[in-house]
Design a protein around this motif. Sequence first.
Motif, mmCIF file in Angstrom:
data_model
loop_
_atom_site.group_PDB
_atom_site.id
_atom_site.type_symbol
_atom_site.label_atom_id
_atom_site.label_comp_id
_atom_site.label_asym_id
_atom_site.label_seq_id
_atom_site.Cartn_x
_atom_site.Cartn_y
_atom_site.Cartn_z
ATOM 1 N N VAL A 67 0.855 -1.190 0.000
ATOM 2 C CA VAL A 67 0.000 0.000 0.000
ATOM 3 C C VAL A 67 0.889 1.237 0.000
ATOM 4 O O VAL A 67 1.637 1.482 0.952
ATOM 5 C CB VAL A 67 -0.942 0.018 1.220
ATOM 6 C CG1 VAL A 67 -1.814 1.286 1.200
ATOM 7 C CG2 VAL A 67 -1.824 -1.225 1.234
ATOM 8 N N THR A 68 0.829 1.988 -1.078
ATOM 9 C CA THR A 68 1.753 3.115 -1.251
ATOM 10 C C THR A 68 1.121 4.472 -0.936
ATOM 11 O O THR A 68 1.810 5.493 -0.982
ATOM 12 C CB THR A 68 2.266 3.150 -2.697
ATOM 13 O OG1 THR A 68 1.156 3.310 -3.594
ATOM 14 C CG2 THR A 68 3.024 1.867 -3.021
ATOM 15 N N GLY A 69 -0.166 4.490 -0.604
ATOM 16 C CA GLY A 69 -0.774 5.778 -0.304
ATOM 17 C C GLY A 69 -2.277 5.673 -0.154
ATOM 18 O O GLY A 69 -2.865 4.596 -0.258
ATOM 19 N N VAL A 70 -2.860 6.820 0.095
ATOM 20 C CA VAL A 70 -4.308 6.934 0.274
ATOM 21 C C VAL A 70 -4.804 8.097 -0.580
ATOM 22 O O VAL A 70 -4.182 9.165 -0.609
ATOM 23 C CB VAL A 70 -4.685 7.177 1.751
ATOM 24 C CG1 VAL A 70 -6.200 7.334 1.899
ATOM 25 C CG2 VAL A 70 -4.176 6.054 2.631
ATOM 26 N N VAL A 71 -5.926 7.872 -1.286
ATOM 27 C CA VAL A 71 -6.542 8.935 -2.086
ATOM 28 C C VAL A 71 -7.979 9.123 -1.611
ATOM 29 O O VAL A 71 -8.784 8.183 -1.661
ATOM 30 C CB VAL A 71 -6.535 8.611 -3.596
ATOM 31 C CG1 VAL A 71 -7.109 9.789 -4.383
ATOM 32 C CG2 VAL A 71 -5.132 8.284 -4.073
ATOM 33 N N ALA A 72 -8.285 10.312 -1.151
ATOM 34 C CA ALA A 72 -9.646 10.640 -0.729
ATOM 35 C C ALA A 72 -10.322 11.488 -1.802
ATOM 36 O O ALA A 72 -9.666 12.035 -2.697
ATOM 37 C CB ALA A 72 -9.616 11.398 0.591
ATOM 38 N N ALA A 73 -11.649 11.580 -1.725
ATOM 39 C CA ALA A 73 -12.373 12.464 -2.635
ATOM 40 C C ALA A 73 -11.868 13.890 -2.446
ATOM 41 O O ALA A 73 -11.729 14.378 -1.320
ATOM 42 C CB ALA A 73 -13.877 12.394 -2.360
ATOM 43 N N GLY A 74 -11.561 14.542 -3.545
ATOM 44 C CA GLY A 74 -10.996 15.883 -3.494
ATOM 45 C C GLY A 74 -9.490 15.908 -3.696
ATOM 46 O O GLY A 74 -8.926 16.946 -4.023
ATOM 47 N N ARG A 88 -4.928 2.777 -1.322
ATOM 48 C CA ARG A 88 -6.233 2.797 -0.666
ATOM 49 C C ARG A 88 -7.017 4.005 -1.201
ATOM 50 O O ARG A 88 -6.481 5.114 -1.236
ATOM 51 C CB ARG A 88 -6.071 2.891 0.842
ATOM 52 C CG ARG A 88 -7.374 2.619 1.596
ATOM 53 C CD ARG A 88 -7.237 2.817 3.100
ATOM 54 N NE ARG A 88 -6.028 2.222 3.622
ATOM 55 C CZ ARG A 88 -5.191 2.859 4.450
ATOM 56 N NH1 ARG A 88 -5.441 4.101 4.812
ATOM 57 N NH2 ARG A 88 -4.117 2.244 4.889
ATOM 58 N N ILE A 89 -8.266 3.756 -1.609
ATOM 59 C CA ILE A 89 -9.025 4.798 -2.299
ATOM 60 C C ILE A 89 -10.455 4.852 -1.772
ATOM 61 O O ILE A 89 -11.027 3.831 -1.387
ATOM 62 C CB ILE A 89 -9.003 4.557 -3.830
ATOM 63 C CG1 ILE A 89 -9.493 5.800 -4.587
ATOM 64 C CG2 ILE A 89 -9.818 3.329 -4.224
ATOM 65 C CD1 ILE A 89 -9.184 5.750 -6.079
ATOM 66 N N MET A 90 -10.995 6.059 -1.738
ATOM 67 C CA MET A 90 -12.349 6.274 -1.245
ATOM 68 C C MET A 90 -13.310 6.534 -2.415
ATOM 69 O O MET A 90 -12.904 6.984 -3.486
ATOM 70 C CB MET A 90 -12.396 7.468 -0.274
ATOM 71 C CG MET A 90 -11.329 7.412 0.806
ATOM 72 S SD MET A 90 -11.373 5.882 1.773
ATOM 73 C CE MET A 90 -9.742 5.885 2.501
#
Length: 391
Positions: A67-74, A88-90
């Motif tokens: 897991v190299t990162g997280v992307v949230a809406a926006g 990881r994505i929302m």
Amino acid sequence: MIGLKDALSILDQAELQPDVESVPLSRSYGRILAEDLVSAIEMPPFDKAAMDGYAINSRDKSQQFRVTGVVAAGDFPERAVGAGEAVRIMTGAPVPKGADQVVVREVSEERGGNVYFSSRNAARNICRQGEDVKPGDLILARGTRMGPAETAVAAAIGRGRLQVFRIPRVGILVTGSEIVSPGGSLKPGQIFDSNSTSIRTHLRQMGVDAVFARRVEDDPQCIRNALRNALEESDLVILSGGVSMGDFDYVPDALESLGVRLHFTRVTIKPGKPTVFGSHEKGFVFGLPGNPVSAFVVFEIMIRPFLYRMMGHVYRPRTVAVPMADTWRRSKVRRTTFLPVRLESGRAVIPDYHGSAHIFALPGADGLLEIPAGVKQLSAKEEVYVRLLGS
């Protein structure tokens, strides 16, 4: 006297030229579009996750993914997904480059910086850029009435202001020396005015506020003076009472003396036979019978469609096909008749109804049942079409 079909044809052929104005999107509810709403953008404007999960490359058959990162809406990811990697994505977040699938959280287990999937299927769980709307797509056509869904899609393509048709100025005149405003007290021979309230509520249902509602005595000069002022102040005047053939029904003569051209003064409908429609250089006039059910019915079948046309909208009332609950009969068949109807257990039920003055039959009615001229009986279980009220 003319038939209902001819009366509606006259109304449909009246020349209307509604004005246009610009309003903020936040004030557009209930208004009628005066432009075709065309998108200038793609929707979605980027590939976005349709589910919460992990963005990966579907061709990568690794057993575990770092897991190299997280992307949230926006957010907008700058780093691409590489081999053996996941982000990881929302829901609603942009999908990173290099990824073409979102594996849902429900089949994922993240531990020690890696994510493991108990199963993977072919579902991509990605909304593709432009799959809903492309630049140049027609979103809403001119003449559309703006409701919650329509305002939402206008907002979704970034429109902050809309061109809409101006709401006509509508005035109400109620004639009758026997009429008393609600809240007052009745003297012998008097009744409370329900028609102006009914008409005003009909108008508000359409997004129109009456510019005035006035009561006029049954005096020819008073009626003429009130009409002269009303014609000057309104695009559409709606009168109640004074249109029949009684000794104190002065409205048709007063209208003609003021230069109003009367297109019809009686229609073969029940209730509502003494209905008047006229035009003048600045607008239009409807004269409704004083009986409250007559005024209610004529508003629904004539004024509502006509006023929507003045607002740039083609009104199509909703109808439902249902069987009659019981047999209904009449002895006189010369006029098209409209009856209040309740829908109960999928059947049309005609309530206890005493005629055009019986306004207490209207509460609880779901629609109007039209019985054409010449029809003497509707049988139990016979299929009929009910015109839903205020639809």
